[in-house]
Design a protein around this motif. Sequence first.
Motif, PDB file in Angstrom:
ATOM      1  N   ALA A  12       0.832  -1.212   0.000  1.00 25.35           N
ATOM      2  CA  ALA A  12       0.000   0.000   0.000  1.00 25.35           C
ATOM      3  C   ALA A  12       0.864   1.258   0.000  1.00 25.35           C
ATOM      4  CB  ALA A  12      -0.931  -0.008   1.211  1.00 25.35           C
TER       5      ALA A  12
ATOM      6  N   VAL B 199     -10.340   1.920  -9.400  1.00 23.11           N
ATOM      7  CA  VAL B 199      -9.461   0.783  -9.151  1.00 23.11           C
ATOM      8  C   VAL B 199     -10.043  -0.479  -9.770  1.00 23.11           C
ATOM      9  CG1 VAL B 199      -8.176  -0.493  -7.407  1.00 23.11           C
ATOM     10  CG2 VAL B 199      -8.859   1.872  -6.962  1.00 23.11           C
TER      11      VAL B 199
ATOM     12  N   ARG C 252      -8.069  -5.059  -5.945  1.00 25.91           N
ATOM     13  CA  ARG C 252      -9.150  -4.242  -5.380  1.00 25.91           C
ATOM     14  C   ARG C 252     -10.030  -5.069  -4.442  1.00 25.91           C
ATOM     15  NH1 ARG C 252     -11.824  -6.729  -9.214  1.00 25.91           N
ATOM     16  NH2 ARG C 252     -14.088  -6.558  -9.432  1.00 25.91           N
TER      17      ARG C 252
ATOM     18  N   LYS D   1      -9.635  -6.129   0.742  1.00 21.23           N
ATOM     19  CA  LYS D   1     -10.212  -4.994   1.462  1.00 21.23           C
ATOM     20  C   LYS D   1      -9.204  -4.340   2.400  1.00 21.23           C
ATOM     21  CE  LYS D   1     -14.837  -7.028   1.228  1.00 21.23           C
ATOM     22  NZ  LYS D   1     -15.963  -7.624   2.008  1.00 21.23           N
TER      23      LYS D   1
ATOM     24  N   MET E 183      -6.861  -2.206   0.347  1.00 17.02           N
ATOM     25  CA  MET E 183      -7.538  -0.982  -0.086  1.00 17.02           C
ATOM     26  C   MET E 183      -7.644   0.019   1.064  1.00 17.02           C
ATOM     27  SD  MET E 183      -8.204  -1.084  -3.315  1.00 17.02           S
ATOM     28  CE  MET E 183      -9.484   0.178  -3.465  1.00 17.02           C
ATOM     29  N   ASP E 184      -7.943  -0.472   2.260  1.00 18.99           N
ATOM     30  CA  ASP E 184      -8.014   0.421   3.430  1.00 18.99           C
ATOM     31  C   ASP E 184      -6.667   1.084   3.682  1.00 18.99           C
ATOM     32  OD1 ASP E 184     -10.683  -0.113   3.857  1.00 18.99           O
ATOM     33  OD2 ASP E 184     -10.325  -1.626   5.403  1.00 18.99           O
TER      34      ASP E 184
ATOM     35  N   LYS F 220      -5.900   3.792   1.080  1.00 16.05           N
ATOM     36  CA  LYS F 220      -6.597   5.050   1.386  1.00 16.05           C
ATOM     37  C   LYS F 220      -5.848   5.843   2.450  1.00 16.05           C
ATOM     38  CE  LYS F 220     -11.216   3.315   0.222  1.00 16.05           C
ATOM     39  NZ  LYS F 220     -12.518   2.848   0.770  1.00 16.05           N
TER      40      LYS F 220
ATOM     41  N   LEU G 146     -13.945   1.712  -6.493  1.00 16.09           N
ATOM     42  CA  LEU G 146     -13.870   0.554  -7.360  1.00 16.09           C
ATOM     43  C   LEU G 146     -14.509   0.904  -8.693  1.00 16.09           C
ATOM     44  CD1 LEU G 146     -14.795  -2.399  -4.958  1.00 16.09           C
ATOM     45  CD2 LEU G 146     -12.591  -1.252  -5.311  1.00 16.09           C
TER      46      LEU G 146
END
Length: 398
Positions: free
Chosen positions: A294, A323, A328, A331, A334-335, A338, A348
């Motif tokens: 990330a 994304v 994607r 989860k 993705m968190d 961000k 998404l």
Amino acid sequence: MEKNYIALGLMSGTSMDGVDASTIISDGDKGPTNSLENQYFEYDKDLYQKLTNLRDKITNSKDLKNYSNELNLIEKEITLFHAKIVNQMIKLQPKFELDIIGFHGQTIFHNADEKISVQLGNGKLLSQLTKKKVVYNFRQNDLENGGQGAPLTPIFHQNLIRNIDLNSWPIIVLNIGGISNATSVSMFYPNGDIIDNDITKSRKDHNLFAEDIGPGNCLIDEWIRKNSKYRFDKDGLIAKSGKVNELIFNQAVDNFLDLDNFTNKSLDVKDFDISFVRGLSLEDGAATLTHLTAKLIGEGLIKFMSKNNNPSLNVLNKTTCLVCGGGRKNKYLMDKLKDNLNIRELMLIDRQGLNGDFIESQAFAYLAIRSYLDLPISYPNTTGCKKQTTGGVIVKNY
């Protein structure tokens, strides 16, 4: 009115778990691309094991010769697998006559410096078995013209964005596969001011930039594959249950963020390794690698946008990022992504009515049409090629 073509795109990514297949209808240019059918076909355990083992053996171009017999055998097996897919996809759309197949094949080695990109898959055999025109070997022409051979999907990303209604600019399409690549579609005046949205909607000549920006799923997938019975970390639950080793994480960030090594360079999963987390538990290793991934994607996006837009502007807080790709679905990743980005919106691509699992397979169907029409598929601002370049070998072997 431009002629529309029915094309089937076949794409197998660096996860080596199976093949995404998509049938589309498109003019290969500025008209909308409509998806007709999307299906996923999983490799059986034996084929998956053969592919991953072979990729682990091939560390340089000399190994391609050393393992040529093994490569030829598995290439035939992969081609036969794809031929069965084509026949099944044709049966799913009996009303449409398939014009052309975009056959990406399974990447086993990529080194742009040596102008070598090997995708296993015999286009001539696939054409013979399916009685269809086949386009394959999409990357070599770009390499020969000074490009990196990747990413090739940006022209399709532009087509998608051109035909959906988004009122924010610039727009990034972030594809998180084994490697992460980004496509920026922006509308700017030379001084960096964003063009008025009303003008934006009426224009077709977007500014298109693209680049590989860092790892995607490759680090996490390799760790999970080598330390558990699983192929990937579903929803990031394994990583979420672990604890980040801060010392290893910080050292890895310092090492990897020497991104001069990656600037304007196509990336391969072999550019990354997981040796630095050896000795951690399954959960802690997954957590550390997920946080690292990330961080690297976030830093890669920031550098990418700063390079391709007016650096005096904080462009990311005006940007919508769509994304796609398998990453994607993680989860937890993705968190964490961000947390690393000050961005207007990270969403998404599925929220725009598009299936984020099949963007790349649809892209290679689209690229097959463009190759057939002798239209460019790569550009100086997407792969670094010297001039816009056509791609793909077209074969009719029946």
